[in-house]
Design an enzyme around this catalytic site. Structure first.
Site, PDB file in Angstrom:
ATOM      1  N   PRO A  14       0.790  -1.005   0.051  1.00  0.00           N
ATOM      2  CA  PRO A  14      -0.059   0.041  -0.027  1.00  0.00           C
ATOM      3  C   PRO A  14       0.934   1.374  -0.262  1.00  0.00           C
ATOM      4  O   PRO A  14       0.482   2.178  -0.739  1.00  0.00           O
ATOM      5  CB  PRO A  14      -0.821  -0.210   1.236  1.00  0.00           C
ATOM      6  CG  PRO A  14      -0.861  -1.617   1.575  1.00  0.00           C
ATOM      7  CD  PRO A  14       0.617  -2.226   0.993  1.00  0.00           C
ATOM      8  N   ARG A  36       8.503  -8.083  -7.138  1.00  0.00           N
ATOM      9  CA  ARG A  36       9.043  -9.460  -7.422  1.00  0.00           C
ATOM     10  C   ARG A  36       7.733 -10.246  -8.096  1.00  0.00           C
ATOM     11  O   ARG A  36       6.462  -9.880  -7.819  1.00  0.00           O
ATOM     12  CB  ARG A  36       9.466  -9.961  -6.159  1.00  0.00           C
ATOM     13  CG  ARG A  36       8.456 -10.467  -5.235  1.00  0.00           C
ATOM     14  CD  ARG A  36       9.024 -11.130  -4.020  1.00  0.00           C
ATOM     15  NE  ARG A  36       9.826 -10.114  -3.236  1.00  0.00           N
ATOM     16  CZ  ARG A  36      10.647 -10.594  -2.436  1.00  0.00           C
ATOM     17  NH1 ARG A  36      10.924 -11.871  -2.044  1.00  0.00           N
ATOM     18  NH2 ARG A  36      11.441  -9.632  -1.440  1.00  0.00           N
ATOM     19  N   SER A  41       2.356 -11.181  -4.655  1.00  0.00           N
ATOM     20  CA  SER A  41       2.325  -9.768  -5.648  1.00  0.00           C
ATOM     21  C   SER A  41       1.459  -9.872  -6.650  1.00  0.00           C
ATOM     22  O   SER A  41       0.865  -8.768  -7.349  1.00  0.00           O
ATOM     23  CB  SER A  41       3.614  -9.686  -5.988  1.00  0.00           C
ATOM     24  OG  SER A  41       4.172 -10.487  -7.085  1.00  0.00           O
ATOM     25  N   HIS A 218      10.068  -2.159  20.088  1.00  0.00           N
ATOM     26  CA  HIS A 218       9.551  -3.536  19.585  1.00  0.00           C
ATOM     27  C   HIS A 218      10.266  -4.727  20.007  1.00  0.00           C
ATOM     28  O   HIS A 218       9.560  -5.687  20.327  1.00  0.00           O
ATOM     29  CB  HIS A 218       9.625  -3.695  18.133  1.00  0.00           C
ATOM     30  CG  HIS A 218       8.467  -2.973  17.465  1.00  0.00           C
ATOM     31  ND1 HIS A 218       8.054  -3.057  16.071  1.00  0.00           N
ATOM     32  CD2 HIS A 218       7.359  -2.069  18.172  1.00  0.00           C
ATOM     33  CE1 HIS A 218       6.751  -2.213  15.973  1.00  0.00           C
ATOM     34  NE2 HIS A 218       6.525  -1.709  17.043  1.00  0.00           N
TER      35      HIS A 218
END
Length: 437
Positions: A14, A36, A41, A218
């Site tokens: 996006p 790719r 995709s 994280h």
């Protein structure tokens, strides 16, 4: 001709669609999108063929209207090896661990003619990695690194298509360039100004890469027993990233680790001659603010000078204060928006039919391995980072045994990222020699 008259966007997510709309409609660039050839995709390329190359970006909040727009993509390349033509700027809108893999697939002569390479969502060391690769192929292209992508962009209807919606926009983004006088940065700054995003230019790309909050929070949030059990499915029911135990992983022990790993990363950053971050101030001013009644400004400003136990207390208070959105309007029951209810995603079967690991912590594993490798290169001890890596790799081993006989993605294999680390460290060494000469 400017350094960004023509832009090749690498990536089929996006963010690539949103950026393509901005570059085309606001900077009037010639645009190509490349990705790719894969099962994942294919739906995106099929949608682009069906729309005749037409793409559209919508916004959820009317305040972000400047990001909305639609246009036609000038060229679409299914397979990086199929890219042709001349492109002034190559914009990498793929995950950080794929940078070199993508660049290696693009014809060398095309890359050598590029004037700049832009890293949209890099991690610490990404600019050194890409600069080293470009130098190796004989290119002196400018490298531009952002601290993070400009917001939160998703597929409009949840599946890959030619339409996206941007649901959130950063108030501030950091950026750095390998060129002191950068035409590319001037153009990007003008664009971000039109979007209402403050763009702070740092002394170098590497310094901009230190201004990503994910780098600091994280690993402790995802690389702990609680979160890993939730990710790999041994804990029934839902668990949440930003909630206090037992609804989420946040405990005094986790906060102690977060503080320790921030200090280890700061040691790496400062050893490279860069300015570290005041973690609490960065969290509050550049990410999610809290009420001054919860965190008084003087405490935030002097965070780096406080005793460790005081720092731990303030970090715990910060997360406790964000269990709800303190700036939302309460409902009739006096309840505020449940801000911390972000589910910890579990492992899943991807489009290739293999068990896979969510981006968090898969991308964080790459991040922390790179930082830990740079620390080792600089001779800096990183026991907390080491403990996160050991815990995560042990979880990978256990999950692989549990799922034995089923198809697994390569994410279930412990990795060294040796090639990337060698390139990053050689570039850091070369830059150090340049600075001294």
């Amino acid at each position: 001709m400017s350094v960004m008259s023509s832009v090749l966007l690498a990536g089929t997510g996006p963010a690539s669609v949103q950026l393509a709309v901005l570059f085309k409609t606001r900077m009037h660039c010639r645009i190509a999108i490349a990705g790719r050839e894969s099962v994942r995709s294919e739906p995106f390329f099929t949608a682009l063929r069906q729309s005749g190359g037409h793409i559209r970006a919508e916004v959820q909040n009317e305040l972000h209207r400047p990001l909305a727009g639609e246009c036609f993509v000038d060229h679409v390349f299914q397979g990086y090896g199929n890219v042709t033509g001349e492109w002034d700027a190559v914009v990498l809108a793929v995950t950080t661990d794929a940078y070199i893999e993508v660049l290696k697939q693009i014809e060398t002569d095309i890359l050598k003619r590029a004037k700049c390479v832009v890293l949209i969502s890099p991690t610490f060391g990404s600019s050194s990695l890409v600069r080293h690769y470009m130098n190796e192929i004989g290119s002196d292209a400018e490298i531009v690194s952002f601290s993070t992508y400009l917001g939160d962009t998703r597929w409009l209807r949840g599946e890959p298509s030619w339409s996206v919606v941007t649901t959130g926009v950063k108030r501030k983004v950091f950026v750095g360039s390998t060129r002191a006088a950068s035409e590319a940065l001037s153009m990007i700054r003008e664009l971000y100004g039109q979007l209402g995003i403050a763009l702070e230019v740092m002394s170098a790309p590497l310094e901009a890469e230190t201004r990503n909050i994910s780098l600091y929070v994280h690993p402790p949030l995802f690389m702990n027993e609680f979160a890993l059990n939730a990710i790999f499915g041994s804990t029934p029911g839902k668990a949440y990233v930003y909630k206090l135990f037992p609804e989420g992983p946040i405990t005094p022990s986790l906060i102690r680790g977060m503080l320790a790993s921030w200090k280890e990363m700061t040691g790496v950053v400062e050893a490279l001659g860069l300015q570290g971050v005041n973690l609490l101030k960065f969290m509050t001013d550049d990410n999610y603010p809290v009420r001054p009644e919860s965190l008084p400004r003087p405490e935030i400003e002097r965070f780096t000078q406080l005793e460790p136990i005081h720092q731990q207390y303030l970090l715990y208070v910060r997360y406790a204060s964000l269990l709800i959105d303190p700036f939302s309007a309460p409902d009739d029951e006096g309840r505020y928006f449940d801000f911390s209810a972000v589910p910890i995603r579990r492992i899943f079967v991807n489009k290739e039919g293999k068990w896979d690991i969510p981006r968090m912590p898969k991308e964080d594993y790459y991040r922390i391995k790179i930082v830990r490798g740079i620390a080792a290169f600089l001779g800096i001890a990183s026991p907390t980072l080491d403990s996160y890596i050991a815990l995560y790799e042990r979880a990978l081993e256990e999950a692989s045994r549990t799922l034995a006989g089923q198809p697994l993605s390569e994410a279930f294999t412990a990795q060294s990222f040796e090639e990337e680390l060698n390139m990053i460290c050689r570039e850091i060494e070369a830059s150090s020699h340049e600075a001294r000469s």
